[in-house]
Design a protein around this motif. Structure first.
Motif, PDB file in Angstrom:
ATOM      1  N   TRP A 621       0.830  -1.205   0.000  1.00  0.00           N
ATOM      2  CA  TRP A 621       0.000   0.000   0.000  1.00  0.00           C
ATOM      3  C   TRP A 621       0.866   1.258   0.000  1.00  0.00           C
ATOM      4  CZ3 TRP A 621      -1.176   3.707   4.011  1.00  0.00           C
ATOM      5  CH2 TRP A 621      -2.229   4.570   3.676  1.00  0.00           C
ATOM      6  N   ALA A 622       1.969   1.219   0.762  1.00  0.00           N
ATOM      7  CA  ALA A 622       2.872   2.365   0.774  1.00  0.00           C
ATOM      8  C   ALA A 622       3.494   2.590  -0.602  1.00  0.00           C
ATOM      9  CB  ALA A 622       3.961   2.155   1.829  1.00  0.00           C
ATOM     10  N   GLU A 623       3.873   1.512  -1.285  1.00  0.00           N
ATOM     11  CA  GLU A 623       4.421   1.664  -2.628  1.00  0.00           C
ATOM     12  C   GLU A 623       3.386   2.229  -3.589  1.00  0.00           C
ATOM     13  OE1 GLU A 623       5.835  -2.131  -3.750  1.00  0.00           O
ATOM     14  OE2 GLU A 623       7.521  -2.155  -2.313  1.00  0.00           O
ATOM     15  N   TRP A 624       2.147   1.769  -3.454  1.00  0.00           N
ATOM     16  CA  TRP A 624       1.104   2.274  -4.334  1.00  0.00           C
ATOM     17  C   TRP A 624       0.811   3.753  -4.069  1.00  0.00           C
ATOM     18  CZ3 TRP A 624      -3.775   4.333  -3.627  1.00  0.00           C
ATOM     19  CH2 TRP A 624      -4.574   4.426  -4.773  1.00  0.00           C
ATOM     20  N   GLU A 630       3.011  10.293  -7.579  1.00  0.00           N
ATOM     21  CA  GLU A 630       3.828  10.691  -8.732  1.00  0.00           C
ATOM     22  C   GLU A 630       3.001  10.753 -10.007  1.00  0.00           C
ATOM     23  OE1 GLU A 630       6.952   7.919  -8.861  1.00  0.00           O
ATOM     24  OE2 GLU A 630       7.983   8.692  -7.075  1.00  0.00           O
ATOM     25  N   VAL A 631       2.130   9.784 -10.211  1.00  0.00           N
ATOM     26  CA  VAL A 631       1.284   9.790 -11.399  1.00  0.00           C
ATOM     27  C   VAL A 631       0.277  10.916 -11.344  1.00  0.00           C
ATOM     28  CG1 VAL A 631      -0.435   8.461 -12.692  1.00  0.00           C
ATOM     29  CG2 VAL A 631       1.608   7.339 -11.801  1.00  0.00           C
ATOM     30  N   GLY A 632      -0.252  11.174 -10.175  1.00  0.00           N
ATOM     31  CA  GLY A 632      -1.239  12.232 -10.034  1.00  0.00           C
ATOM     32  C   GLY A 632      -0.662  13.596 -10.279  1.00  0.00           C
ATOM     33  N   VAL A 633       0.623  13.810  -9.931  1.00  0.00           N
ATOM     34  CA  VAL A 633       1.254  15.108 -10.156  1.00  0.00           C
ATOM     35  C   VAL A 633       1.472  15.348 -11.635  1.00  0.00           C
ATOM     36  CG1 VAL A 633       3.382  16.395  -9.810  1.00  0.00           C
ATOM     37  CG2 VAL A 633       2.307  15.248  -7.885  1.00  0.00           C
ATOM     38  N   SER A 640      -6.629  11.571  -5.783  1.00  0.00           N
ATOM     39  CA  SER A 640      -6.576  12.955  -5.315  1.00  0.00           C
ATOM     40  C   SER A 640      -6.518  13.961  -6.449  1.00  0.00           C
ATOM     41  CB  SER A 640      -5.354  13.138  -4.410  1.00  0.00           C
ATOM     42  OG  SER A 640      -4.174  12.834  -5.133  1.00  0.00           O
ATOM     43  N   SER A 641      -6.936  13.557  -7.650  1.00  0.00           N
ATOM     44  CA  SER A 641      -6.830  14.478  -8.786  1.00  0.00           C
ATOM     45  C   SER A 641      -7.756  15.670  -8.616  1.00  0.00           C
ATOM     46  CB  SER A 641      -7.154  13.728 -10.080  1.00  0.00           C
ATOM     47  OG  SER A 641      -8.464  13.176 -10.024  1.00  0.00           O
ATOM     48  N   SER A 673       3.435  22.226  -5.820  1.00  0.00           N
ATOM     49  CA  SER A 673       4.350  21.593  -6.760  1.00  0.00           C
ATOM     50  C   SER A 673       3.577  20.791  -7.784  1.00  0.00           C
ATOM     51  CB  SER A 673       5.313  20.677  -5.989  1.00  0.00           C
ATOM     52  OG  SER A 673       6.129  19.985  -6.884  1.00  0.00           O
ATOM     53  N   GLY A 674       3.790  21.109  -9.064  1.00  0.00           N
ATOM     54  CA  GLY A 674       3.132  20.362 -10.127  1.00  0.00           C
ATOM     55  C   GLY A 674       1.686  20.731 -10.331  1.00  0.00           C
ATOM     56  N   MET A 675       1.210  21.867  -9.773  1.00  0.00           N
ATOM     57  CA  MET A 675      -0.195  22.218  -9.910  1.00  0.00           C
ATOM     58  C   MET A 675      -0.558  22.539 -11.355  1.00  0.00           C
ATOM     59  SD  MET A 675      -1.287  21.751  -6.941  1.00  0.00           S
ATOM     60  CE  MET A 675      -0.732  21.672  -5.242  1.00  0.00           C
TER      61      MET A 675
END
Length: 698
Positions: A621-624, A630-633, A640-641, A673-675
């Motif tokens: 779960w921590a890895e996911w 990272e993918v969401g950013v 959390s998109s 960051s990445g917004m």
């Protein structure tokens, strides 16, 4: 003495023995010692010689202890001598007595005494009590523990036919003492329920019809038909959620003077007339629940309190007329209530609450200005949603409710920290405290609670929607409350530090070395909708629940067989084994709904003792979570998109205002960051930074 003397003739077995006195009794005792060597030399005739000759039974030899070399003293031979009985039963062996059937000897057997001189041929000394050589050790008897039978449900494992056969031997009075339909009210029909009530009406003591709405059209006929059955032995009467007429309720109350518990909340058809019937016909009442009965006011309740002297539990939420001082003064004078529930009573004022606690114009202490009245017996007090209460009314409870264990002050928006400061210091037995949605309370209340004596006994705390409370108050409270079992902290300012501290405190409550041990729930923690709680804090709780620690090392001796030139040689080797410590208590966490499914699965694996599976789930779960961030950013996808898109719009607005000079940039370097990438746009100036004169790239 000669054989023809009357004394000797009187001792024959065919005549009754004569009680002798003085020297005749002494001489008779000497004559009975027929094997004594001192009397044998005198040549006197034995008085009971005919008795020995008349019997053809075999004799039993015993060893006398009258030798000078023996350390034991000689006692007269009788049935209670431990040296002559040789371990056999000393119960009476006379024919016809209860002990004659278990005797080892026959009734006519005789005892022949032997001298130690006759057994000196043996060179091995004997133990008189065991008849074994003294040098031989006693055999050791190993007591094996009786095998314990595993627990089983005897009644459940029986076939249905046998259970019905067993129940057929019971009378209806023994079967239908308690009729509780709370668990199966949806499956039973009205006809079957009416039939049961009619058959068992004369025997039922506890009648619980909660939720039985199917009896709505049969209450009137049921009351008339149960009159013949004399349903007059009820002690507990519960009709919560039933559709029942007022006349039927009055029917049950009038014919049951032994009622102890009456539970009928949310009944809109009962009024003060019902209270009058209870006051006149139920004098032994102990519990009365009339919550949300809007047709009842304090005029009817006053009659109940005056007549029912054993009343200890009163639940009267949303009752009108609590601002009448006469009713509150009656509660003060009785002082029998241990549980009082007055939720959503708009008429409860500060003055009425003071009269209930202090009385009318009490005598006060000169130094402390406290009223000198007997302490109240209240243990549980619920005055939630009483909007008219302020700090003045609640503070009057201080130093007057020493037995208070539960206190609910939810949604009383006018209360502040001053209302609870002295109250928490004077309640040493407090176990449950709920102050939900009391928005003006701050961390000062929690700090005061952590310093009070009530912190040692506190088990449940609810500060939901107290948005001014956070880590400053919760952290010292966690350290000061060793018995805390439930905490509702949703919609507060707590952060991951609270979750980490809670995990540490639960871990300190103990551990076990048994891998098969199933841990129990040590803390129920509600922490959803907290803006400062992240998945990293949730992961700390998961790691604490499944943490297996290394204990002290244990030395174990191992024996190994080694072959050398056809010969086996055994060697001893001392090996140190590391013990593992498994948690004895774990935390049941309620967090953000997107993570709750994983949290619940991890909790299930911990309570079943699958520590390896729990550790693998936490790691995956921590890895996911890291990968999803990272993918969401970059791509704007993930759980959390939506939140990131909203933050991107806010960041874009702040950047535009900053360029125009309308606002100052107050955000940190990490925020936002990445917004712009999340919103699908390329940022114009790169990562936002504070006005510190730093590098443009960084």
């Amino acid at each position: 003495m000669t054989p023809a003397s009357p004394l000797i003739e009187a001792t024959t077995p065919f005549d009754q023995p004569v009680k002798l006195k003085g020297r005749h009794r002494f001489f008779q005792g000497l004559q009975r010692m027929s094997s004594s060597p001192s009397l044998a030399k005198l040549g006197r005739t034995r008085s009971n010689e005919k008795v020995y000759k008349s019997s053809q039974k075999a004799s039993i030899s015993c060893v006398t202890l009258n030798s000078p070399v023996s350390t034991y003293s000689l006692s007269p031979p009788n049935s209670y001598s431990s040296h002559l009985s040789n371990g056999f039963s000393t119960a009476p062996t006379t024919p016809g007595t209860p002990g004659s059937q278990q005797s080892y000897f026959e009734a006519n057997s005789r005892l022949r005494m032997l001298d130690l001189n006759d057994v000196t041929t043996s060179s091995i000394p004997l133990d008189i009590r065991t008849s074994k050589p003294l040098s031989a050790p006693l055999p050791e008897i190993s007591e094996k523990p009786f095998p314990r039978r595993p627990d089983f449900n005897f009644w459940k494992d029986l076939p249905r036919e046998l259970r019905l056969h067993v129940l057929s031997f019971l009378s209806p009075k023994e079967l239908w003492t308690s009729l509780d339909c709370q668990t199966y009210y949806q499956q039973i029909t009205s006809e079957a329920l009416v039939k049961i009530m009619l058959k068992a009406g004369a025997f039922v003591k506890n009648l619980n019809l909660r939720g039985c709405v199917q009896l709505r059209d049969q209450w009137l006929s049921l009351g008339t038909r149960m009159t013949n059955q004399e349903c007059r032995n009820l002690e507990t009467f519960s009709i919560e959620g039933c559709k029942i007429e007022r006349s039927s309720i009055h029917f049950f109350l009038l014919r049951n003077p032994r009622l102890l518990h009456i539970n009928m909340p949310s009944m809109q058809n009962i009024n003060n007339a019902t209270m009058k019937i209870i006051a006149c016909h139920c004098p032994q009442l102990e519990l009365l629940n009339i919550d949300w009965c809007s047709q009842i006011d304090t005029k009817g309740l006053k009659k109940v309190i005056q007549s029912c002297l054993n009343l200890t539990d009163l639940r009267a939420s949303e009752v009108r007329g609590l601002d009448e001082n006469d009713f509150m003064l009656e509660i003060f004078q009785r002082n029998t209530l241990e549980r009082l529930v007055l939720q959503h009573c708009e008429s409860l004022t500060d003055e009425a609450l003071q009269i209930m606690v202090h009385g009318d114009d009490p005598e006060r202490d000169v130094l402390s200005d406290r009223p000198l009245v007997p302490p109240r017996r209240i243990r549980h007090l619920d005055i939630s949603r009483c909007r008219s209460l302020t700090d003045k009314g609640v503070s009057s409870l201080a130093y007057n409710v020493p037995y208070l264990e539960g206190l609910r002050l939810c949604q009383n928006t006018a209360l502040t920290d001053d209302a609870l400061e002295e109250l928490l210091q004077s309640t040493n037995r407090l176990t449950h405290l709920e102050v939900e949605e009391v928005e003006q309370l701050t961390n000062a209340t929690l700090i005061s609670l952590s310093k009070s004596a009530a912190a040692k006994s506190l088990e449940h705390l609810s500060i939901s929607y107290c948005e001014q409370m956070g880590d400053i108050g919760v952290l010292p409270l966690l350290k000061a409350c060793p018995e805390i079992k439930s905490m509702c902290l949703d919609n507060t300012r707590i952060s991951d530090l609270v979750l980490m501290e809670a995990s540490e405190q639960v871990r300190k409550r103990g551990s076990t070395i048994k891998k098969s041990h199933i841990p129990k729930k040590g803390l129920e923690l509600v922490a959803f909708d907290c803006a400062n709680v992240t998945w990293a804090g949730v992961r700390e709780v998961l790691q604490g629940n499944g943490r297996v620690m290394q204990g002290r090392k244990k030395s174990v001796v191992q024996i190994q067989a080694v072959g050398f030139d056809g010969e086996e040689k055994k060697t001893r080797k001392v090996v140190e084994i590391q013990e593992l410590l498994y948690p004895a208590q774990i935390i049941h966490l309620k967090a953000f709904y997107g993570w709750q499914q994983t949290v619940e699965e991890h909790y299930k694996r911990c309570v079943t003792g699958r520590w390896g599976a729990a550790a693998r789930l936490e790691e995956k779960w921590a890895e996911w979570m890291v990968a999803s961030e990272e993918v969401g950013v970059v791509g704007g996808h993930g759980w959390s998109s939506r939140r990131r898109r909203r933050r991107a719009r806010d960041a874009e607005t702040r950047v535009r205002d900053d360029e125009d000079g309308a606002a100052q940039d107050t955000a940190t370097g990490d925020e936002g960051s990445g917004m712009e990438y999340a919103a699908g746009r390329v940022p114009r100036t790169g990562r936002r930074r504070a006005r510190s004169g730093g590098c443009t790239v960084m």
